[in-house]
Design a protein around this motif. Structure first.
Motif, PDB file in Angstrom:
ATOM      1  N   HIS A 156      -0.977   1.576  34.015  1.00 48.63           N
ATOM      2  CA  HIS A 156      -0.791   2.526  35.123  1.00 48.63           C
ATOM      3  C   HIS A 156       0.655   2.470  35.590  1.00 48.63           C
ATOM      4  O   HIS A 156       0.992   1.696  36.468  1.00 48.63           O
ATOM      5  N   SER A 172     -10.258   5.049  41.713  1.00 52.35           N
ATOM      6  CA  SER A 172     -11.070   3.832  41.900  1.00 52.35           C
ATOM      7  C   SER A 172     -10.876   3.165  43.272  1.00 52.35           C
ATOM      8  O   SER A 172     -11.834   2.570  43.792  1.00 52.35           O
ATOM      9  N   ARG A 197       0.853   9.146  38.121  1.00 51.33           N
ATOM     10  CA  ARG A 197       1.370   8.103  37.222  1.00 51.33           C
ATOM     11  C   ARG A 197       2.758   8.485  36.755  1.00 51.33           C
ATOM     12  O   ARG A 197       3.044   9.666  36.557  1.00 51.33           O
ATOM     13  N   GLN A 211      -8.781  13.340  38.991  1.00 49.26           N
ATOM     14  CA  GLN A 211      -9.885  12.558  38.418  1.00 49.26           C
ATOM     15  C   GLN A 211     -11.149  12.753  39.248  1.00 49.26           C
ATOM     16  O   GLN A 211     -11.090  13.078  40.429  1.00 49.26           O
ATOM     17  N   GLU A 213     -14.199  10.002  39.737  1.00 51.27           N
ATOM     18  CA  GLU A 213     -14.805   8.736  39.325  1.00 51.27           C
ATOM     19  C   GLU A 213     -16.166   8.621  39.988  1.00 51.27           C
ATOM     20  O   GLU A 213     -16.401   9.169  41.066  1.00 51.27           O
ATOM     21  N   PHE A 253     -11.702  -3.486  35.463  1.00 50.98           N
ATOM     22  CA  PHE A 253     -12.720  -3.459  36.524  1.00 50.98           C
ATOM     23  C   PHE A 253     -14.134  -3.293  36.004  1.00 50.98           C
ATOM     24  O   PHE A 253     -15.089  -3.252  36.768  1.00 50.98           O
ATOM     25  N   THR A 254     -14.291  -3.155  34.679  1.00 49.35           N
ATOM     26  CA  THR A 254     -15.647  -3.035  34.129  1.00 49.35           C
ATOM     27  C   THR A 254     -15.832  -4.016  32.971  1.00 49.35           C
ATOM     28  O   THR A 254     -14.893  -4.322  32.244  1.00 49.35           O
ATOM     29  N   GLY A 285     -13.688   7.319  30.366  1.00 48.71           N
ATOM     30  CA  GLY A 285     -13.839   5.866  30.315  1.00 48.71           C
ATOM     31  C   GLY A 285     -14.911   5.432  31.299  1.00 48.71           C
ATOM     32  O   GLY A 285     -15.116   6.077  32.321  1.00 48.71           O
ATOM     33  N   ALA A 286     -15.599   4.342  30.965  1.00 44.32           N
ATOM     34  CA  ALA A 286     -16.686   3.909  31.851  1.00 44.32           C
ATOM     35  C   ALA A 286     -17.025   2.447  31.580  1.00 44.32           C
ATOM     36  O   ALA A 286     -16.423   1.799  30.719  1.00 44.32           O
ATOM     37  N   GLY A 287     -17.980   1.926  32.306  1.00 46.91           N
ATOM     38  CA  GLY A 287     -18.422   0.555  32.056  1.00 46.91           C
ATOM     39  C   GLY A 287     -19.309   0.040  33.173  1.00 46.91           C
ATOM     40  O   GLY A 287     -19.589   0.754  34.145  1.00 46.91           O
ATOM     41  N   ALA A 308     -19.673   2.365  36.500  1.00 41.89           N
ATOM     42  CA  ALA A 308     -18.601   3.220  37.005  1.00 41.89           C
ATOM     43  C   ALA A 308     -18.059   4.039  35.848  1.00 41.89           C
ATOM     44  O   ALA A 308     -18.156   3.622  34.692  1.00 41.89           O
ATOM     45  N   PHE A 309     -17.569   5.184  36.163  1.00 40.35           N
ATOM     46  CA  PHE A 309     -16.945   6.006  35.124  1.00 40.35           C
ATOM     47  C   PHE A 309     -15.817   6.807  35.760  1.00 40.35           C
ATOM     48  O   PHE A 309     -15.796   7.028  36.976  1.00 40.35           O
ATOM     49  N   GLY A 310     -14.871   7.227  34.932  1.00 39.04           N
ATOM     50  CA  GLY A 310     -13.763   8.030  35.463  1.00 39.04           C
ATOM     51  C   GLY A 310     -13.381   9.082  34.447  1.00 39.04           C
ATOM     52  O   GLY A 310     -13.197   8.780  33.268  1.00 39.04           O
TER      53      GLY A 310
HETATM   54  N1  PHE Z   1     -10.031   4.132  36.839  1.00 44.73           N
HETATM   55  C1  PHE Z   1      -9.925   4.319  35.407  1.00 44.73           C
HETATM   56  C2  PHE Z   1      -8.621   4.973  35.060  1.00 44.73           C
HETATM   57  O1  PHE Z   1      -8.112   5.755  35.785  1.00 44.73           O
HETATM   58  C3  PHE Z   1     -11.049   5.114  34.828  1.00 44.73           C
HETATM   59  C4  PHE Z   1     -12.333   4.325  34.845  1.00 44.73           C
HETATM   60  C5  PHE Z   1     -13.101   4.359  35.972  1.00 44.73           C
HETATM   61  C6  PHE Z   1     -12.743   3.579  33.786  1.00 44.73           C
HETATM   62  C7  PHE Z   1     -14.278   3.649  36.010  1.00 44.73           C
HETATM   63  C8  PHE Z   1     -13.887   2.860  33.799  1.00 44.73           C
HETATM   64  C9  PHE Z   1     -14.663   2.893  34.919  1.00 44.73           C
HETATM   65  O2  PHE Z   1      -8.110   4.671  34.021  1.00 44.73           O
END
Ligand code: PHE
Length: 340
Positions: A156, A172, A197, A211, A213, A253-254, A285-287, A308-310
């Motif tokens: 990031h 997030s 970013r 995004q 999330e 974070f996942t 992305g997720a987890g 969580a997912f984003g």
């Molecule tokens: N926060 C992550 C990102 O911006 C995306 C993400 C969110 C991935 C939640 C996994 C779980 O890269």
């Protein structure tokens, strides 16, 4: 005397004929009947007249007065109706002329995608949470298991405002904020918003993007719940026949973390330029929420799990509408925006 009255009558008529406005008529009335009118002369003469003369003279004067009043009211009527006619003439609307067309604005394609996704999740009982775009390093990184110096911070590239505040690099931190304040209770939220970013802008990168999330925390939440949720989302967005697949990945974070692909909706999985011949398109992305993240926000990872997912809104919009350059979203070119 009667002659004088007769000639006055003529005068009244000719003068009235010249009038074209109400105020002129009123002035004329004052002239002929008012204090300085020629009538006063006649009235003065009356004093010298004998009784008989007085009678006829009085009658004649009265008649003259009535005559003036009548002529004036006729003239006033005439002028008023002329004025009404003039106004009607000038205000006439030609209903056969073509109407003015108004250019209506409409929703930006990104707003459309956001609202569509929000609707899908609201239908599943989620709530929408929002947070500030200027975040603390603590919320943006530390509470998400990215302590100072963690190598994953490299993923990031950030815009710092001062050593403790930055433009959020993902949404997030909104999840972190909700977890901090929910007192260990179950959570089911999505967080849409702008993120930043330090990327160089090109066809697929933008220093500012959007995004959504999602975060679910409860008892007995598994990867299967995540997969079912995302499959439903993708089918609603891209078509009922789609499959999704998980590939192992890494996010701090996942744990475990996955990258989510969806069957290429252009070729149905056979392979085409859009999916670069693989039959799959990477969408998000997720987890499962990392135990450290749960612990830092007051959840016992032994009894609570979460997923969580984003996802990037621009990426979804680009796939949905076949847009090949992310910069179009921010140029505000009406020729682009009109198409959605
Ligand atoms: N926060 C992550 C990102 O911006 C995306 C993400 C969110 C991935 C939640 C996994 C779980 O890269």
């Amino acid at each position: 005397m009667t002659e004088r009255l007769l000639s006055l009558k003529d005068e009244v008529k000719t003068e009235l004929n010249k009038c074209t406005a109400i105020h002129e008529v009123n002035a004329l009335k004052a002239h002929f009947l008012g204090k300085k009118s020629p009538l006063q002369e006649l009235l003065a003469k009356m004093k010298e007249a004998d009784v008989e003369e007085k009678k006829t003279l009085g009658k004649a004067i009265n008649e003259f007065k009535q005559f003036v009043e009548a002529e004036i009211s006729l003239k006033l009527k005439e002028i008023t109706s002329l004025e009404i006619q003039k106004r009607l003439e000038s205000e006439r609307i030609d209903i056969t002329l073509p109407g003015k067309s108004f250019a209506f604005g409409h929703q930006h394609p990104l707003t459309k995608i956001i609202e569509e996704i929000e609707d899908i999740f609201i239908g599943m009982g989620y709530e929408i949470a929002e947070g500030p775009e200027i975040e603390t390093d603590h919320n943006n990184f530390e509470l998400l298991n990215l302590p100072q110096g963690h190598p994953a911070r490299e993923m990031h590239d950030s815009f710092y405002i001062d050593p403790t505040n930055l433009l959020r690099t993902h949404t997030s931190p909104v999840q972190a904020r909700v977890m901090q304040t929910s007192g260990g209770k179950p959570i089911k939220i999505i967080c849409p918003g702008k993120v930043y970013r330090r990327d160089n802008d090109d066809a697929t990168h933008s220093h500012q993007f959007m995004q959504i999330e999602g975060l679910v925390i409860d008892k007995n939440i598994t990867l299967a719940d995540l997969k079912g949720t995302l499959a439903l989302l993708m089918r609603k967005m891209f078509g009922n026949e789609l499959e999704i697949r998980f590939r192992p990945s890494f996010f701090p974070f996942t744990e475990p973390s996955v990258e989510v692909d969806v069957t290429c909706f252009k070729c149905g999985g056979e392979g085409c330029p859009l999916c670069k011949g693989t039959g799959w398109i990477e969408v998000l992305g997720a987890g499962m929420v990392h135990p450290n993240v749960l612990k830092m926000s007051g959840y016992d990872p032994e009894t609570n799990q979460g997923f969580a997912f984003g996802l990037g809104i621009e990426r979804i919009a680009m796939l949905r509408y076949g847009i090949d350059d992310i910069r179009y979203f921010y140029l505000n070119d009406p020729r682009f925006l009109k198409q959605f």
